[in-house]
Design an enzyme around this catalytic site. Structure first.
Site, short mmCIF file in Angstrom:
data_model
loop_
_atom_site.label_atom_id
_atom_site.label_comp_id
_atom_site.label_asym_id
_atom_site.label_seq_id
_atom_site.Cartn_x
_atom_site.Cartn_y
_atom_site.Cartn_z
N ARG A 175 52.13 16.03 28.82
CA ARG A 175 51.46 17.27 28.46
C ARG A 175 52.30 17.94 27.38
O ARG A 175 53.49 17.66 27.22
CB ARG A 175 51.31 18.20 29.67
CG ARG A 175 52.60 18.65 30.27
CD ARG A 175 52.41 19.49 31.52
NE ARG A 175 53.69 20.01 32.00
CZ ARG A 175 54.23 21.15 31.61
NH1 ARG A 175 53.60 21.90 30.71
NH2 ARG A 175 55.38 21.57 32.08
N ARG A 189 50.84 27.84 24.60
CA ARG A 189 50.69 29.19 25.15
C ARG A 189 49.83 30.03 24.22
O ARG A 189 50.09 30.09 23.02
CB ARG A 189 52.06 29.86 25.28
CG ARG A 189 52.96 29.24 26.30
CD ARG A 189 54.22 30.08 26.41
NE ARG A 189 55.24 29.36 27.17
CZ ARG A 189 56.53 29.63 27.09
NH1 ARG A 189 56.94 30.58 26.28
NH2 ARG A 189 57.39 28.96 27.80
N ARG A 204 68.84 6.06 24.52
CA ARG A 204 69.02 6.60 23.18
C ARG A 204 70.32 7.40 23.20
O ARG A 204 70.67 8.00 24.23
CB ARG A 204 67.85 7.50 22.78
CG ARG A 204 66.59 6.77 22.45
CD ARG A 204 66.69 5.97 21.17
NE ARG A 204 66.64 6.84 19.99
CZ ARG A 204 66.95 6.44 18.76
NH1 ARG A 204 67.37 5.21 18.55
NH2 ARG A 204 66.86 7.27 17.74
N ARG A 226 68.08 18.66 14.78
CA ARG A 226 68.25 20.10 14.90
C ARG A 226 69.64 20.52 14.47
O ARG A 226 70.57 19.69 14.41
CB ARG A 226 67.97 20.57 16.32
CG ARG A 226 68.78 19.90 17.41
CD ARG A 226 68.24 20.31 18.78
NE ARG A 226 68.94 19.64 19.87
CZ ARG A 226 68.63 19.80 21.16
NH1 ARG A 226 67.64 20.61 21.50
NH2 ARG A 226 69.29 19.16 22.11
N GLU A 230 72.64 17.47 14.87
CA GLU A 230 72.45 16.48 15.93
C GLU A 230 71.61 15.32 15.41
O GLU A 230 70.48 15.50 14.98
CB GLU A 230 71.77 17.15 17.13
CG GLU A 230 71.67 16.29 18.36
CD GLU A 230 71.14 17.08 19.56
OE1 GLU A 230 71.81 18.06 19.95
OE2 GLU A 230 70.07 16.73 20.07
N TYR A 263 66.64 11.45 33.39
CA TYR A 263 66.99 12.67 32.69
C TYR A 263 67.00 13.81 33.70
O TYR A 263 66.05 14.01 34.44
CB TYR A 263 65.97 12.98 31.58
CG TYR A 263 66.31 14.25 30.86
CD1 TYR A 263 67.30 14.27 29.88
CD2 TYR A 263 65.68 15.45 31.19
CE1 TYR A 263 67.64 15.44 29.23
CE2 TYR A 263 66.01 16.62 30.55
CZ TYR A 263 67.00 16.61 29.57
OH TYR A 263 67.34 17.77 28.95
N ASP A 290 67.90 18.02 34.23
CA ASP A 290 68.37 19.34 33.79
C ASP A 290 69.56 19.72 34.68
O ASP A 290 69.75 19.17 35.78
CB ASP A 290 67.26 20.38 33.93
CG ASP A 290 66.22 20.28 32.83
OD1 ASP A 290 66.59 19.88 31.70
OD2 ASP A 290 65.04 20.57 33.09
#
Length: 369
Positions: free
Chosen positions: A172, A176, A249, A280, A300, A348, A350
């Protein structure tokens, strides 16, 4: 009787939380790390009063009040809210995709105008079953957002054309229809005041830590020291790559200390065109609302991973998933070795998820002891 109850391999978030909680339970612990510093990828280097996130930006965010209170018990967190911008061919756009973005793209003002524009573009494409990431993204947000803000960034990030990447990578895309540049929806978010080293130092206070110590260089000797091992490194390497190497990666970072007070006015600016090699630029002082006379920026660069290079993002395709399942089956049969963290679990995470997983794992360990 062995010298330690626990040998924890890796002084990152998972290892540090596990060590702290086990220490509270009276366990004697040795933490080792191959790097010359604690903290794993959340480590910060202080450059003239600026806490530089050496391994990429880390913004803490969670909806879990208990996790938020847990980290704040070691160091107070500030009110930093991530509101990045994206640069595409000298055009600036707000992220995440919101009414500011749509106004910048199409000069629309109302949510209905923006919805109509997106739906008009999606309908014109006539994509019924997305076959790859490009078609998946186009079917979610239409042509303009995809071409300017997704395509180049994604192809740099993964080192592959978007048409060669599987559709499931983008399940997804958050869109917003409000004028809200807050990147995360989480209730709690911020940065430790004084940097992440304060959090790690708090977690590891009173615990023996040996840095510049590679487990694989002294495996038998180190294993013999403790009753139980907690391993937070690469699972495939632990088992000598017997089912092949798990792929990742990687990232490389180019840090610059500049004699100006403010380089870009934002902690994060994404560069979404493919012709610019970095994804970025990070300006670290903005994480803590710094007023120093100089600044530090970091470019980066995504890169291919190979053994010896720091692994960042697991490539969870079919081949790697099959191999990881074989490794995890081996890990589950171990009786005095525990595995945890993003590398050992090949996923991954957080930061709040790492901490939650470590708390669950250490509670299970204490329950078994």
């Amino acid at each position: 009787m062995k010298e330690y109850d626990l040998l924890i391999i890796g002084a990152g978030l998972f290892g540090s939380v596990f060590a702290h909680e086990a220490c509270k339970a009276g366990k004697k612990i040795l933490v080792i790390d191959k790097r010359s510093h604690k903290g794993g990828n959340v480590y910060c280097e202080n450059v003239e009063g600026i806490n530089v996130h050496k391994y990429g930006p880390h913004i803490f965010h969670t909806n879990d009040k208990k996790i938020w209170e847990y980290v704040n018990s070691f160091v107070e967190f500030n009110r930093f809210t991530l509101s990045p911008v994206a640069m595409y061919k000298d055009e600036l756009y707000n992220l995440p995709f919101n009414m500011n973005t749509f106004s910048q793209l199409w000069k629309v003002r109302t949510p209905q105008e923006a919805k109509d524009k997106i739906q008009e573009q999606i309908a014109a494409l006539n994509i019924e079953e997305p076959k790859n990431l490009e078609e998946q993204a186009l079917s979610l947000v239409g042509t303009d957002i995809y071409e300017k803000l997704i395509k180049g960034y994604t192809e740099k990030q993964w080192g592959r054309k978007a048409t060669e990447l599987p559709a499931f990578i983008i399940k997804r895309l958050p869109v917003r229809f409000t004028y809200d540049n807050n990147y995360f929806n989480d209730k709690y978010q911020g940065i430790p005041i004084g940097g992440y080293n304060k959090l790690i130092d708090g977690l590891l206070e009173g615990i023996e830590v040996r840095l510049d110590t590679d487990f694989f260089e002294s495996r038998e000797e180190l294993t013999a020291l403790a009753e139980t091992i907690v391993f937070t490194g690469q699972l495939d390497r632990f088992y000598d790559y017997r089912f092949g190497k798990l792929e990742y990666r990687s990232l490389t970072f180019e840090h610059q200390h500049l004699p100006i007070s403010n380089y870009q006015g934002s902690a994060l600016v994404n560069y979404t065109e493919k012709e610019i090699p970095y994804t970025r630029i990070i300006e670290h002082k903005h994480f803590e609302f710094g007023t120093q006379p100089t600044t530090v920026i970091t470019k980066e660069f995504p890169s291919e991973w190979e053994p010896g290079v720091e692994p960042y993002y697991p490539i969870n395709d079919e081949r790697n998933s099959v191999a990881f399942k074989k490794y995890s089956d081996l890990a589950e049969k171990e009786t005095n070795i525990l595995f945890g963290g993003r590398l050992a679990e090949y996923r991954y995470y957080d930061m709040h998820q790492v901490i939650g997983a470590a708390l669950t794992a250490v509670n299970k360990y204490k329950g078994n002891k």
